[in-house]
Design an enzyme around this catalytic site. Structure first.
Site, PDB file in Angstrom:
ATOM      1  N   HIS A   1       1.334  -3.038   9.352  1.00 10.75           N
ATOM      2  CA  HIS A   1       2.742  -2.928   8.961  1.00 10.75           C
ATOM      3  C   HIS A   1       3.580  -2.285  10.058  1.00 10.75           C
ATOM      4  O   HIS A   1       3.105  -1.432  10.810  1.00 10.75           O
ATOM      5  CB  HIS A   1       2.895  -2.091   7.685  1.00 10.75           C
ATOM      6  CG  HIS A   1       2.506  -2.817   6.448  1.00 10.75           C
ATOM      7  ND1 HIS A   1       3.289  -3.808   5.892  1.00 10.75           N
ATOM      8  CD2 HIS A   1       1.408  -2.711   5.663  1.00 10.75           C
ATOM      9  CE1 HIS A   1       2.689  -4.274   4.805  1.00 10.75           C
ATOM     10  NE2 HIS A   1       1.548  -3.641   4.654  1.00 10.75           N
TER      11      HIS A   1
ATOM     12  N   ASP B   1       8.797  -1.404   7.387  1.00 13.74           N
ATOM     13  CA  ASP B   1       8.164  -1.929   6.166  1.00 13.74           C
ATOM     14  C   ASP B   1       7.779  -0.777   5.250  1.00 13.74           C
ATOM     15  O   ASP B   1       7.916  -0.852   4.021  1.00 13.74           O
ATOM     16  CB  ASP B   1       6.873  -2.694   6.492  1.00 13.74           C
ATOM     17  CG  ASP B   1       7.064  -3.875   7.415  1.00 13.74           C
ATOM     18  OD1 ASP B   1       8.197  -4.385   7.515  1.00 13.74           O
ATOM     19  OD2 ASP B   1       6.069  -4.296   8.037  1.00 13.74           O
TER      20      ASP B   1
ATOM     21  N   ARG C   1      -1.063   2.562   7.400  1.00  9.11           N
ATOM     22  CA  ARG C   1      -0.866   1.114   7.496  1.00  9.11           C
ATOM     23  C   ARG C   1      -0.225   0.743   8.831  1.00  9.11           C
ATOM     24  O   ARG C   1      -0.432  -0.355   9.349  1.00  9.11           O
ATOM     25  CB  ARG C   1       0.013   0.619   6.338  1.00  9.11           C
ATOM     26  CG  ARG C   1      -0.565   0.860   4.976  1.00  9.11           C
ATOM     27  CD  ARG C   1      -1.893   0.150   4.807  1.00  9.11           C
ATOM     28  NE  ARG C   1      -1.748  -1.292   4.688  1.00  9.11           N
ATOM     29  CZ  ARG C   1      -2.762  -2.158   4.753  1.00  9.11           C
ATOM     30  NH1 ARG C   1      -3.995  -1.731   4.971  1.00  9.11           N
ATOM     31  NH2 ARG C   1      -2.543  -3.449   4.613  1.00  9.11           N
TER      32      ARG C   1
ATOM     33  N   HIS D   1       0.831  -1.207   0.000  1.00 11.83           N
ATOM     34  CA  HIS D   1       0.000   0.000   0.000  1.00 11.83           C
ATOM     35  C   HIS D   1       0.872   1.266   0.000  1.00 11.83           C
ATOM     36  O   HIS D   1       0.606   2.218  -0.726  1.00 11.83           O
ATOM     37  CB  HIS D   1      -0.904   0.018   1.239  1.00 11.83           C
ATOM     38  CG  HIS D   1      -2.106  -0.849   1.147  1.00 11.83           C
ATOM     39  ND1 HIS D   1      -2.033  -2.217   1.110  1.00 11.83           N
ATOM     40  CD2 HIS D   1      -3.437  -0.539   1.103  1.00 11.83           C
ATOM     41  CE1 HIS D   1      -3.266  -2.722   1.060  1.00 11.83           C
ATOM     42  NE2 HIS D   1      -4.134  -1.730   1.043  1.00 11.83           N
TER      43      HIS D   1
END
Length: 489
Positions: free
Chosen positions: A444, A448, A438, A405
């Protein structure tokens, strides 16, 4: 490609041989292949001033204000600072190693060390105004364009540098920069801007070029000149600068001239039009491996997770739950809201096509890394619920590293910012939030997301090689202007 790790990092194995690595600063034995601003004091023995019109692709007034796009740097009291402190400590351990020696060679705030770095990546003895005028012109303009992209954010925060805040003597001299702000790292932005433009200039060497640009930022952490968050912000500033630079015809002219010069110097017959057939960047060759629970840096990810989790009850936390959809229709809608237009496949087909053209390449790039490294997502690792429980079963057994994403959002925003520069800072701010969301939802870890944005930058550099993609950016702009002016199709 063979790899080995030191302190949990990725290394590029003797890409040009150890002598070349040391002499050309192309890597080492460590992790291998982010009002009127106040300008920073000039470096010792400076090169020609960057204020000359011909020295940059973007003048200062045309840069997107990074202080609007990116968050404030973490203070020492904040949980997000834990990662900065851990990385500062890691940097200290590297100074008396081969990695530290290479970092020392790459210190300084002029294009000189970047010339050495890019010469090594391209297999040239030297890049200079005398020996390689076209390559040097491209490099110098890219460097100063990236460098000055941090002016606004530096003048806003004036963050104290790590070596000063931690009571150290500057590890390197004479360019210690103790009087200038640490956030964001201008030198990182400059080196990363050069790397992105050179990766576009000579696609067959894109992986080592991007790897070296990444390591060049990491050198600032080793030196104690910058915190990790300064460097992360520097990468993003550099990528934003390159997006803005693509609106200057000089950039495309300089890239073409540099390609021809390089072909002549290396006696190459490849037609740059054939670059369209070359692979996209290989993420495994560019970024470091994920931070695992046994790694020294895990505590930093953990601290950043708990801070982000605390935002779930805020307005941004609500937004985070709405950002779980990364498909092109939703991304087009989100960025349309930023542009203050109704954007969709029907109303703005060219904008939709631009977003849709990024998606499959981004997915492929991220999937390749996910398949090589498996990292548990925070909600799995910690046994805690996310703020979007309906999605948990879909992601429970998929690697957290890197964030698809986040990569997609940053890549989309870079190309849309190029198409619509007058709304660049709003587009990029929303993309940054989209990635950070995220972390808020618990899907996440922070690292990341940091890695994903690096890969997005490299992807966009590769996309620019494709003439049809460049045309699509212009069509997206025409789409925007048509709708913004209330014109029908």
């Amino acid at each position: 490609m063979t790899r080995f790790s030191i302190t949990g990092r990725l290394f590029l194995p003797a890409l040009f041989g150890l002598a070349m690595l040391m002499a050309c600063s192309s890597g080492s034995s460590t992790p291998d292949p982010t009002p009127e601003p106040t300008p920073e004091p000039p470096p010792v023995n400076p090169e020609p001033p960057v204020t000359q019109e011909d020295s940059v692709y973007v003048d200062l007034s045309s840069h997107a204000d990074a202080s609007f796009i990116l968050p404030a740097p973490p203070s020492v009291e904040e949980q997000d600072f834990v990662d900065d402190k851990i990385q500062w400590q890691w940097g200290q351990t590297q100074r008396n190693t081969a990695r530290g020696e290479v970092a020392m060679l790459r210190m300084g705030r002029t294009p000189a060390p970047v010339r050495l770095m890019m010469a090594g990546a391209l297999g040239l003895d030297v890049i200079s105004s005398e020996a390689t005028p076209a390559l040097d012109r491209l490099l110098v303009r890219a460097y100063w364009t990236g460098f000055q992209s941090t002016e606004y954010i530096k003048s806003k925060y004036l963050r104290e540098r790590p070596f000063k805040q931690m009571g150290e003597t500057a590890w390197y001299a004479p360019d210690a920069n103790d009087a200038t702000g640490s956030y964001a790292s201008a030198t990182t932005a400059a080196g990363w801007a050069v790397s992105l433009i050179f990766a576009e200039m000579w696609t067959p060497k894109q992986d080592p070029i991007l790897r070296l640009g990444f390591l060049f930022g990491e050198d600032r952490v080793i030196s104690g000149s910058n915190y990790q968050s300064d460097v992360n912000a520097g990468y993003l500033c550099g990528s934003i600068a390159v997006a803005m630079a693509h609106n200057n015809p000089k950039l495309e002219e300089d890239i073409a001239a540099a390609r021809e010069e390089y072909k002549r110097l290396k006696s190459l017959s490849i037609d740059p039009q054939n670059f369209d057939d070359l692979d996209y960047p290989t993420g495994l060759n560019i970024i470091n491996p994920p931070v695992m629970t046994s790694d020294y840096r895990y505590e930093g990810d953990l601290a950043r997770y708990y801070y982000a989790k605390s935002l779930r009850t805020t307005i941004q936390g609500t937004q985070a739950t709405q950002d779980v959809n990364g498909y092109s229709d939703n991304m087009t809608k989100i960025f349309g809201e930023v542009l203050r237009i109704e954007a969709s496949e029907e109303t703005t087909p060219e904008i939709y096509k631009l977003v849709e053209s990024v998606r499959p390449r981004s997915v492929h790039l991220i999937r390749e890394v996910k398949q090589a490294y498996f990292r548990n997502r925070p909600f799995v690792e910690l046994g805690e619920p996310t703020s979007v429980p309906d999605e948990e079963d879909n992601y429970r057994y998929e690697s957290s590293f890197p964030s698809g994403h986040s990569s997609l959002a940053w890549a989309d925003a870079l190309v849309l910012a190029e198409a619509i520069p007058e709304r660049a800072r709003n587009l990029l701010h929303r993309a940054y939030e989209f990635g950070y969301n995220r972390q808020i939802t618990g899907y996440h870890w922070a690292t990341d997301i940091d890695a994903a944005r690096i890969l997005a930058c490299g992807l966009v550099a590769r996309l620019h090689v494709d003439e049809e993609f460049r045309k699509q950016i212009q069509l997206a702009r025409e789409d925007y202007l048509r709708v913004a002016n209330g014109e029908s199709r």
